[in-house]
Design an enzyme around this catalytic site. Structure first.
Site, PDB file in Angstrom:
ATOM      1  N   ARG A  44      19.865  12.553  -3.412  1.00  0.00           N
ATOM      2  CA  ARG A  44      20.184  11.494  -4.381  1.00  0.00           C
ATOM      3  C   ARG A  44      20.460  12.095  -5.769  1.00  0.00           C
ATOM      4  O   ARG A  44      20.078  13.235  -6.034  1.00  0.00           O
ATOM      5  CB  ARG A  44      19.015  10.512  -4.478  1.00  0.00           C
ATOM      6  CG  ARG A  44      18.731   9.783  -3.168  1.00  0.00           C
ATOM      7  CD  ARG A  44      17.379   9.121  -3.199  1.00  0.00           C
ATOM      8  NE  ARG A  44      16.295  10.093  -3.222  1.00  0.00           N
ATOM      9  CZ  ARG A  44      15.007   9.779  -3.217  1.00  0.00           C
ATOM     10  NH1 ARG A  44      14.636   8.517  -3.167  1.00  0.00           N
ATOM     11  NH2 ARG A  44      14.081  10.721  -3.244  1.00  0.00           N
ATOM     12  N   GLY A 129      -4.651  11.865   0.828  1.00  0.00           N
ATOM     13  CA  GLY A 129      -3.996  11.954  -0.484  1.00  0.00           C
ATOM     14  C   GLY A 129      -4.743  12.889  -1.419  1.00  0.00           C
ATOM     15  O   GLY A 129      -4.846  14.092  -1.173  1.00  0.00           O
ATOM     16  N   ILE A 131      -7.928  13.037  -2.006  1.00  0.00           N
ATOM     17  CA  ILE A 131      -9.331  13.329  -1.648  1.00  0.00           C
ATOM     18  C   ILE A 131      -9.413  14.729  -1.041  1.00  0.00           C
ATOM     19  O   ILE A 131      -8.722  15.019  -0.068  1.00  0.00           O
ATOM     20  CB  ILE A 131      -9.872  12.323  -0.604  1.00  0.00           C
ATOM     21  CG1 ILE A 131      -9.610  10.888  -1.041  1.00  0.00           C
ATOM     22  CG2 ILE A 131     -11.351  12.556  -0.340  1.00  0.00           C
ATOM     23  CD1 ILE A 131      -9.897   9.861   0.044  1.00  0.00           C
ATOM     24  N   GLY A 182       3.998  -2.292  -3.170  1.00  0.00           N
ATOM     25  CA  GLY A 182       4.549  -0.962  -2.922  1.00  0.00           C
ATOM     26  C   GLY A 182       3.647  -0.079  -2.071  1.00  0.00           C
ATOM     27  O   GLY A 182       3.873   1.117  -1.944  1.00  0.00           O
ATOM     28  N   GLU A 185       5.501   0.258   3.516  1.00  0.00           N
ATOM     29  CA  GLU A 185       6.950   0.499   3.551  1.00  0.00           C
ATOM     30  C   GLU A 185       7.661  -0.783   3.977  1.00  0.00           C
ATOM     31  O   GLU A 185       7.033  -1.708   4.508  1.00  0.00           O
ATOM     32  CB  GLU A 185       7.275   1.569   4.613  1.00  0.00           C
ATOM     33  CG  GLU A 185       6.522   2.858   4.469  1.00  0.00           C
ATOM     34  CD  GLU A 185       7.021   3.702   3.323  1.00  0.00           C
ATOM     35  OE1 GLU A 185       8.218   3.601   3.005  1.00  0.00           O
ATOM     36  OE2 GLU A 185       6.207   4.431   2.732  1.00  0.00           O
ATOM     37  N   LYS A 200      -3.330  11.642  10.897  1.00  0.00           N
ATOM     38  CA  LYS A 200      -4.358  12.199  10.006  1.00  0.00           C
ATOM     39  C   LYS A 200      -5.615  12.590  10.787  1.00  0.00           C
ATOM     40  O   LYS A 200      -6.187  13.665  10.540  1.00  0.00           O
ATOM     41  CB  LYS A 200      -4.679  11.195   8.903  1.00  0.00           C
ATOM     42  CG  LYS A 200      -3.505  10.986   7.946  1.00  0.00           C
ATOM     43  CD  LYS A 200      -3.737   9.792   7.044  1.00  0.00           C
ATOM     44  CE  LYS A 200      -2.611   9.595   6.047  1.00  0.00           C
ATOM     45  NZ  LYS A 200      -2.685   8.294   5.368  1.00  0.00           N
ATOM     46  N   GLY A 298      -0.561   7.432  -3.127  1.00  0.00           N
ATOM     47  CA  GLY A 298      -0.140   7.232  -4.518  1.00  0.00           C
ATOM     48  C   GLY A 298       0.389   8.511  -5.132  1.00  0.00           C
ATOM     49  O   GLY A 298       0.075   9.617  -4.695  1.00  0.00           O
TER      50      GLY A 298
HETATM   51  N1  HSE Z   1       1.130   4.887   4.150  1.00  0.00           N
HETATM   52  C1  HSE Z   1       0.004   5.730   3.865  1.00  0.00           C
HETATM   53  C2  HSE Z   1      -1.213   4.863   3.562  1.00  0.00           C
HETATM   54  C3  HSE Z   1       0.341   6.625   2.712  1.00  0.00           C
HETATM   55  O1  HSE Z   1      -1.052   3.650   3.374  1.00  0.00           O
HETATM   56  O2  HSE Z   1      -2.325   5.352   3.546  1.00  0.00           O
HETATM   57  C4  HSE Z   1      -0.528   7.805   2.566  1.00  0.00           C
HETATM   58  O3  HSE Z   1      -0.507   8.665   3.664  1.00  0.00           O
END
Ligand code: HSE
Length: 413
Positions: A44, A129, A131, A182, A185, A200, A298
C-alpha cells in the site's frame, strides 16, 4: 544497527512508533546503540507518513540490503510470510515475528533454519500480545516440568463473552460491537471459531512440552453456540463461561491440547479476566501456578513485545538463543478427551422433569440442578460430578428423556 519492517499494518506501524518513542532507552538496552528502521515493505501507499521515504514494495530490496541485520515480520498469514522469513534467515538476518499462524504451523522448520544459519527467530508477540509469556516459559520457568497451561488467549472472544455476561447482550450484538471497536476482523471466523486461540495454545504447549503441536491435531471449539441462557444458568452456579486454550502433559508421548468454552468459578484466577484482556496460567512442578495477565492485542502492547525481541536480537547478534522445539514424532499423540471432568449440560425435556432427573441420575450419577428467573419450562440445566469424559459422553447419549443442547466442561482452575 538497521532493521526492516515487513507489513505496516497495526502492529508494524506500532513497532516503528515504539522504536521512535523510546529510542533513548532502546539504544541503551540494545548494547549496540541506536536501532533504526531502514526499509518498510508494504504494497500500500502511505502518503504523508513520516517514514514515506523508507517504503518499498519489493521484498528483494530488503533481502539484498546487507546493512539490515534484523527483519520484523508483521504481515500476518502464512504466505508469503513463510517464504520471506525463510529467505531472510537463509540470508543471515535475524527475524522477529508477531505472526502466530506462521509460528504455529511452521515453527519447527523456521527454528531449524535459524539454527543452521546461526541467527535468531523470535516470536514473543505471537502469543498474548504484550504479555511476556514465551520468554518466561523458555527461560524463567526452565527449571520446571510444566504440567499444564490454561489461557484466555483471544481478546475478541473474551470481549464478546464479557458483554454477554455483564450487559446481557446477545452473541450477535456483542460481535457487532467488537467489530465497531476494531477488535474483531470483518471476517471474525478465526476468533469466534477458536482458530486464533488454537494457534496460540499450540505455540505455548510446544514450548512447554518440547514437541511441535500442530493446529490440525487440536480439537477446537469456538463460542458461536454459547447463548444467553447458558450464561444465565452458569451464573446460578456462581460461574462464568470463558474460551480457554488448555494443554496438559499426560506423559512424555501424550498431551491433551484443546480449545473450548469452559465454566469457571467466580473468584478463580481466570474468571475475573474480562474485556479484551488475556491471561495465561502456567503450572510448574516446582513453582506451582503462575499467571500472566495483560493486553493480548493492540498496536502498542504487541509492538512492545516485538521490539523487545528486536533488542534481544541486537544483543545476541553474534550468537543464537537456543529454543527447545523439536518436531513431533509419529508416536507423539495429542488427545482431546480429559481423563476426568465435570460438565454443565443444558437440554430440552422430552418427559416430566422429575422423571428426566431420575433417569439422568441413574445414568450419570448425582447432578446439581440450575435455574434462573425466566428459565424455559421445557428445559433443564445441571452440573454433573467429575468422571471420565468418555464415560460421561456415553452416559449422556444414552439418556432418552432429554435432548442435549449444550455441553460445556467445568474447569477446576
Ligand atoms: N484477534 C486476536 C485477538 C488478536 O482478538 O486476541 C491478537 O492475536
Amino acid at each position: 544497527m538497521y532493521l526492516a519492517v515487513m507489513g505496516y499494518g497495526t502492529v508494524g506501524s506500532g513497532v516503528v512508533e515504539v522504536l521512535n518513542m523510546n529510542k533513548t532507552q532502546i539504544a541503551q538496552r540494545s548494547t549496540v546503540g541506536k536501532l533504526e528502521v531502514k526499509q518498510i515493505l508494504d504494497l500500500r501507499d502511505f502518503p504523508g507518513d513520516p517514514n514515506e521515504s523508507k517504503f518499498t514494495k519489493d521484498f528483494k530490496d530488503i533481502l539484498s540490503d546487507e546493512d539490515i541485520k534484523i527483519v520484523v515480520e508483521t504481515m500476518g498469514g502464512l504466505h508469503p510470510a513463510f517464504e520471506f522469513v525463510s529467505d531472510c534467515l537463509k540470508a543471515g538476518k535475524h527475524v522477529v515475528t508477531s505472526n502466530k499462524e506462521l509460528v504455529a504451523k511452521k515453527g519447527y522448520e523456521l527454528i531449524e533454519l535459524a539454527k543452521s544459519n546461526n541467527v535468531n527467530f523470535l516470536f514473543e508477540a505471537a502469543v498474548g500480545g504484550g504479555i511476556p509469556v514465551i520468554r518466561p516459559i523458555e527461560q524463567c520457568l526452565a527449571a520446571n516440568d510444566i504440567t499444564e497451561i490454561a489461557g484466555i488467549l483471544n481478546g475478541t472472544t473474551n470481549f464478546i463473552l464479557t458483554m454477554m455476561i455483564e450487559k446481557n447482550m446477545t452473541f450477535d450484538d456483542a460481535l457487532k460491537l467488537a467489530q465497531e471497536k476494531g477488535y474483531a476482523e470483518k471476517d471474525p471466523t478465526a476468533d469466534i471459531e477458536g482458530f486464533d486461540a488454537c494457534r496460540k495454545i499450540c505455540i505455548l504447549a510446544t514450548l512447554a512440552f518440547g514437541k511441535h503441536i500442530y493446529p490440525e491435531s487440536v480439537s477446537t471449539q469456538g463460542i458461536t453456540k454459547i447463548s444467553l441462557k447458558d450464561i444465565a444458568y452458569v451464573n446460578a452456579y456462581d460461574s462464568v463461561i470463558k474460551l480457554l486454550g488448555v494443554a496438559k502433559k499426560i506423559s512424555d508421548k501424550k498431551t491433551f491440547v484443546a480449545v473450548y468454552p469452559a465454566v469457571i468459578k467466580n473468584g478463580s484466577q481466570l474468571s475475573s479476566v474480562s474485556d479484551v484482556f488475556n491471561a495465561v496460567l502456567i503450572r510448574g512442578n516446582a513453582v506451582g501456578d503462575v499467571v500472566f495477565y495483560g493486553q493480548g492485542a493492540g498496536k502498542l502492547p504487541t509492538a512492545s513485545a516485538v521490539v523487545a525481541d528486536v533488542i534481544d536480537c541486537a544483543r545476541n547478534d553474534e550468537k543464537r538463543k537456543p529454543i527447545f522445539w523439536e518436531d513431533a514424532g509419529e508416536d507423539d499423540l495429542v488427545i482431546s478427551e480429559l481423563s476426568e471432568t465435570a460438565v454443565y449440560i443444558r437440554a430440552k425435556l422430552k418427559a416430566e422433569k422429575d422423571s428426566a432427573v431420575a433417569e439422568i441420575e441413574e445414568k450419570i450419577g448425582r447432578i446439581e440442578l440450575l435455574t434462573y428467573d425466566g428459565a424455559e419450562k421445557d428445559e433443564i440445566a445441571f452440573i454433573t460430578e467429575r468422571k471420565s469424559e468418555k464415560e460421561l459422553k456415553d452416559a449422556i447419549n444414552s439418556i432418552g428423556e432429554i435432548e442435549t443442547i449444550s455441553v460445556i466442561r467445568v474447569t477446576d482452575y
